[in-house]
Design a protein around this motif. Structure first.
Motif, short mmCIF file in Angstrom:
data_model
loop_
_atom_site.label_atom_id
_atom_site.label_comp_id
_atom_site.label_asym_id
_atom_site.label_seq_id
_atom_site.Cartn_x
_atom_site.Cartn_y
_atom_site.Cartn_z
N UNK A 94 0.79 -1.16 -0.02
CA UNK A 94 -0.07 0.00 0.12
C UNK A 94 0.78 1.32 0.15
N UNK A 95 1.94 1.17 0.71
CA UNK A 95 2.96 2.40 0.77
C UNK A 95 3.45 2.60 -0.60
N UNK A 96 3.89 1.55 -1.17
CA UNK A 96 4.55 1.66 -2.31
C UNK A 96 3.38 2.22 -3.73
N UNK A 97 2.15 1.69 -3.46
CA UNK A 97 1.19 2.30 -4.26
C UNK A 97 1.00 3.72 -4.13
N UNK A 98 0.88 4.02 -2.97
CA UNK A 98 0.99 5.65 -2.57
C UNK A 98 2.10 6.26 -3.12
N UNK A 99 3.45 5.84 -2.98
CA UNK A 99 4.52 6.38 -3.40
C UNK A 99 4.30 6.75 -4.91
N UNK A 100 3.95 5.61 -5.51
CA UNK A 100 3.85 5.78 -7.15
C UNK A 100 3.00 6.53 -7.35
N UNK A 101 1.79 6.77 -6.88
CA UNK A 101 0.94 7.88 -7.36
C UNK A 101 1.48 9.06 -7.08
N UNK A 102 2.18 9.38 -5.95
CA UNK A 102 2.81 10.68 -5.68
C UNK A 102 3.79 11.11 -6.83
N UNK A 103 4.74 9.90 -7.13
CA UNK A 103 5.76 10.02 -8.03
C UNK A 103 5.23 10.44 -9.38
N UNK A 113 13.17 12.08 -5.76
CA UNK A 113 14.32 11.30 -5.19
C UNK A 113 14.01 10.54 -3.54
N UNK A 114 13.29 11.64 -2.90
CA UNK A 114 12.95 10.82 -1.61
C UNK A 114 12.08 9.87 -2.05
N UNK A 115 11.30 9.76 -2.68
CA UNK A 115 10.07 8.82 -3.08
C UNK A 115 10.75 7.38 -3.23
N UNK A 116 11.71 7.62 -4.40
CA UNK A 116 12.66 6.61 -4.80
C UNK A 116 13.44 5.90 -3.75
#
Length: 163
Positions: A94-103, A113-116
């Motif tokens: 779920x956290x990865x999905x959120x990061x992917x959407x934000x990216x 960079x922080x997201x990655x």
């Protein structure tokens, strides 16, 4: 007016766009081949949150909820992980999905960079869980291979034509 399609004993309701309408707990449980009690337990321990509730407070499940239920069952079957471990995996995904959407939403370069970096850490944790299971399976495989070889050896000792 909703179109309906009969799927086994469960009547699946479709919304006007052709998507699966929200299902009652019994319908979702039957489609996922689990009990309603299991779905309530998944919710209680943080594995699943129903998409909605009726005016009377009854749980309502979406197609995404069903996919999550199937994924939980797959993780149990495939990796043999307990529900606490599955919860950790799901939270990581779920956290990865959120990061992917934000990216993808167009974060600035510094935030990308922080997201990655965050995604890398989460992926490494998920990989460690799977690697640990692989090690356990490899150890079991080796033990079974040794036992099978020993059986072949003992069978040779039982053959009256050799000896």
């Amino acid at each position: 007016m909703n179109d309906s399609e009969n799927t086994g004993d469960v009547r699946a309701e479709f919304d006007e766009g052709g998507g699966l309408a929200l299902l009652r707990i019994g319908e979702a449980a039957e489609l996922a081949e689990v009990s309603p009690r299991t779905l309530r337990w998944y919710e209680e321990i943080g594995l699943l949150a129903p998409t909605g509730h009726s005016a009377g407070g009854a749980r309502r499940y979406s197609g995404d909820d069903l996919r999550r239920i199937f994924h939980i069952r797959e993780l149990q079957s495939l990796l043999g992980i307990d529900l606490g471990g599955i919860r950790d995996i799901l939270h990581g995904e779920d956290a990865l999905d959120g990061l992917r959407r934000e990216y993808r939403a167009g974060a600035d370069l510094a935030r990308r960079r922080e997201i990655l970096l965050e995604a890398k850490v989460i992926n490494e944790k998920l990989l460690a869980v799977v690697a640990a299971r692989q090690e356990l399976l490899a150890t079991m495989m080796q033990r079974l291979e040794v036992q099978a070889a020993r059986c072949v050896e003992l069978l040779g000792d039982c053959d009256p034509g050799t000896g």
